[in-house]
Design an enzyme around this catalytic site. Structure first.
Site, PDB file in Angstrom:
ATOM      1  N   ARG A 109     -35.920   6.843  56.437  1.00  0.00           N
ATOM      2  CA  ARG A 109     -35.818   5.585  56.855  1.00  0.00           C
ATOM      3  C   ARG A 109     -35.738   4.683  55.673  1.00  0.00           C
ATOM      4  O   ARG A 109     -36.730   4.821  54.883  1.00  0.00           O
ATOM      5  CB  ARG A 109     -36.914   5.040  57.792  1.00  0.00           C
ATOM      6  CG  ARG A 109     -36.926   3.456  57.854  1.00  0.00           C
ATOM      7  CD  ARG A 109     -37.947   3.017  58.970  1.00  0.00           C
ATOM      8  NE  ARG A 109     -37.522   3.084  60.161  1.00  0.00           N
ATOM      9  CZ  ARG A 109     -37.906   2.705  61.382  1.00  0.00           C
ATOM     10  NH1 ARG A 109     -38.691   1.365  61.306  1.00  0.00           N
ATOM     11  NH2 ARG A 109     -37.143   2.487  62.599  1.00  0.00           N
ATOM     12  N   HIS A 136     -28.710   1.974  62.888  1.00  0.00           N
ATOM     13  CA  HIS A 136     -30.059   2.454  63.541  1.00  0.00           C
ATOM     14  C   HIS A 136     -29.362   3.625  64.540  1.00  0.00           C
ATOM     15  O   HIS A 136     -29.588   3.576  65.740  1.00  0.00           O
ATOM     16  CB  HIS A 136     -30.855   1.358  64.004  1.00  0.00           C
ATOM     17  CG  HIS A 136     -32.242   1.957  64.176  1.00  0.00           C
ATOM     18  ND1 HIS A 136     -32.811   3.180  63.985  1.00  0.00           N
ATOM     19  CD2 HIS A 136     -33.326   1.365  64.852  1.00  0.00           C
ATOM     20  CE1 HIS A 136     -34.064   3.464  64.288  1.00  0.00           C
ATOM     21  NE2 HIS A 136     -34.399   2.106  64.651  1.00  0.00           N
ATOM     22  N   GLN A 139     -31.707   5.277  67.190  1.00  0.00           N
ATOM     23  CA  GLN A 139     -32.191   4.319  68.228  1.00  0.00           C
ATOM     24  C   GLN A 139     -31.100   4.330  69.469  1.00  0.00           C
ATOM     25  O   GLN A 139     -31.326   4.036  70.641  1.00  0.00           O
ATOM     26  CB  GLN A 139     -32.360   2.769  67.918  1.00  0.00           C
ATOM     27  CG  GLN A 139     -32.850   1.701  68.883  1.00  0.00           C
ATOM     28  CD  GLN A 139     -34.111   1.968  69.419  1.00  0.00           C
ATOM     29  OE1 GLN A 139     -35.296   2.244  68.647  1.00  0.00           O
ATOM     30  NE2 GLN A 139     -34.097   1.777  70.804  1.00  0.00           N
ATOM     31  N   ASP A 232     -32.354  -8.094  69.474  1.00  0.00           N
ATOM     32  CA  ASP A 232     -33.327  -7.341  68.686  1.00  0.00           C
ATOM     33  C   ASP A 232     -33.836  -8.707  67.831  1.00  0.00           C
ATOM     34  O   ASP A 232     -33.578  -9.774  68.074  1.00  0.00           O
ATOM     35  CB  ASP A 232     -32.347  -6.526  67.763  1.00  0.00           C
ATOM     36  CG  ASP A 232     -33.149  -5.907  66.588  1.00  0.00           C
ATOM     37  OD1 ASP A 232     -34.473  -5.628  66.679  1.00  0.00           O
ATOM     38  OD2 ASP A 232     -32.504  -5.580  65.382  1.00  0.00           O
ATOM     39  N   CYS A 272     -35.134  -2.661  71.120  1.00  0.00           N
ATOM     40  CA  CYS A 272     -35.455  -1.315  70.518  1.00  0.00           C
ATOM     41  C   CYS A 272     -36.947  -1.361  70.011  1.00  0.00           C
ATOM     42  O   CYS A 272     -37.700  -0.488  69.704  1.00  0.00           O
ATOM     43  CB  CYS A 272     -34.577  -1.067  69.256  1.00  0.00           C
ATOM     44  SG  CYS A 272     -34.729  -2.415  67.882  1.00  0.00           S
ATOM     45  N   ARG A 300     -36.579   7.640  72.704  1.00  0.00           N
ATOM     46  CA  ARG A 300     -36.435   8.170  71.384  1.00  0.00           C
ATOM     47  C   ARG A 300     -36.855   9.657  71.148  1.00  0.00           C
ATOM     48  O   ARG A 300     -36.289  10.249  70.459  1.00  0.00           O
ATOM     49  CB  ARG A 300     -37.668   7.276  70.295  1.00  0.00           C
ATOM     50  CG  ARG A 300     -36.981   5.670  70.334  1.00  0.00           C
ATOM     51  CD  ARG A 300     -35.763   5.648  69.426  1.00  0.00           C
ATOM     52  NE  ARG A 300     -35.842   6.057  68.205  1.00  0.00           N
ATOM     53  CZ  ARG A 300     -36.269   5.428  67.161  1.00  0.00           C
ATOM     54  NH1 ARG A 300     -36.614   4.119  67.443  1.00  0.00           N
ATOM     55  NH2 ARG A 300     -36.099   5.852  65.919  1.00  0.00           N
TER      56      ARG A 300
END
Ligand code: CP
Length: 322
Positions: A109, A136, A139, A232, A272, A300
């Site tokens: 990340r 991402h 996700q 988001d 998310c 996830r």
């Protein structure tokens, strides 16, 4: 990016073809039904450790990957922000050459996506993007698994993303959604849709899958008859200094009950997480009956387990080279 021959990476949603994405999601569903039935990190992989490197903070990604790697029979080595020398005392390339001698896969990340591209260009073990400034993709695998579970499939479904369409989630919804054959609508203020290169790529992929991508400024038109409404945070990691300006820019794009009422009656709400109630979503939506955010967060684990197992299986040359 030209990866090493025989090594597969997942740093961007379209690193999986439509057929491959479907295969990974099928495997994720099977692993969810039988969480301890597949242990490739204990039997078959060249190594049992998976490196989880975080340059940004995380809750879901860290826990879901650590739990998932354990369930795959391996062990997760978590490197917290500031703990590694990569990027300041040691180059990405030198660090990659060290890590690939020790681990089965590298999950990273980070901020600039270019760092992941540099790592993936030379790594002999799979490199997985667990969030960059641009994408991402892990996700999105979890989100697509959730949509399959809730709506019976993704093909032909309308998925509307509302808010900052220029951030990593906007880009990933565009690419992964059309890869899954969905009609993706991004509703954002003028100039805040996905990057032009992402729009072009999404439309190319959509031609193969029957999906589509529309970028709109009218949130209500975008929500109309949608099967999935998603949003988001308006202030992604690294954008904290712009908070005031961003709250003002995206303020009219809050997902409320009124917006959900425009969607199909069976529509689900996704996020998310972490979520900021009263900003990108109202509390009555995220805590209401159409919200599936906790299933989405759990998924996830299953999606990333399937991804790691699949990448290891496909990276046959990696084992022979090391
Ligand atoms: N959705 C997500 O990536 O959560 P974390 O930032 O907590 O990992």
């Amino acid at each position: 990016m030209t990866p090493q021959p025989g090594v597969r990476h997942f740093i961007k949603d379209t690193d999986l073809s439509p057929a491959e994405q479907s295969e990974v999601l099928d495997r994720a569903a099977a692993m969810k039904a039988d969480p301890f039935g597949s242990t490739p990190l204990a039997h078959g992989a060249a190594r049992e450790t998976v490196a989880l490197i975080f340059d940004k903070s995380s809750t879901r990604t860290r826990f879901s990957l650590a739990a998932g790697v354990g369930e795959l029979g391996g062990q997760a080595l978590v490197v917290n922000p500031g703990e590694a020398q990569m990027g300041h005392k040691e180059s990405i390339e030198d660090t990659t050459k060290i890590l690939e001698r020790a681990v089965a896969a590298i999950v990273w990340r980070t901020y600039a996506h270019e760092g992941l591209e540099r790592m993936a260009a030379i790594s002999h073990v799979p490199v997985i993007n667990s969030l960059s400034d641009d994408f991402h993709p892990c996700q999105l695998l979890a989100d697509l698994l959730t949509i399959r579970e809730q709506l019976g499939g993704t093909e032909g479904r309308i998925m509307t993303y509302i808010g900052d369409g220029a951030n990593n989630m906007g880009n990933s919804y565009a690419l992964a959604g059309v890869t899954a054959g969905m009609h993706v609508r991004i509703a954002a203020p003028e100039g805040w849709g996905p990057a032009a290169a992402v729009v072009d790529e999404a439309r190319r992929v959509a031609q193969q899958t029957g999906g589509s991508l529309e970028v709109l400024t009218d949130m209500r038109a975008a929500a109309s008859d949608a099967d999935v409404i998603v949003t988001d945070t308006w202030v992604s990691m690294g954008q904290e200094a712009e908070k005031e300006e961003r709250v003002e820019r995206f303020g009219a794009y809050q997902v409320t009950e009124e917006v959900m009422a425009l969607a199909a009656p069976h529509a689900i709400f996704m996020h998310c997480l972490p979520a900021y109630r009263g900003f990108e979503v109202s509390a009555d939506v995220i805590d209401g009956p159409q919200s599936v955010v906790w299933d989405e967060a759990e998924n996830r684990i299953h999606a990333q387990k399937a991804l790691i197992a699949w990448l290891l299986e496909k990276s046959t040359m990696a084992k022979e080279t090391l």
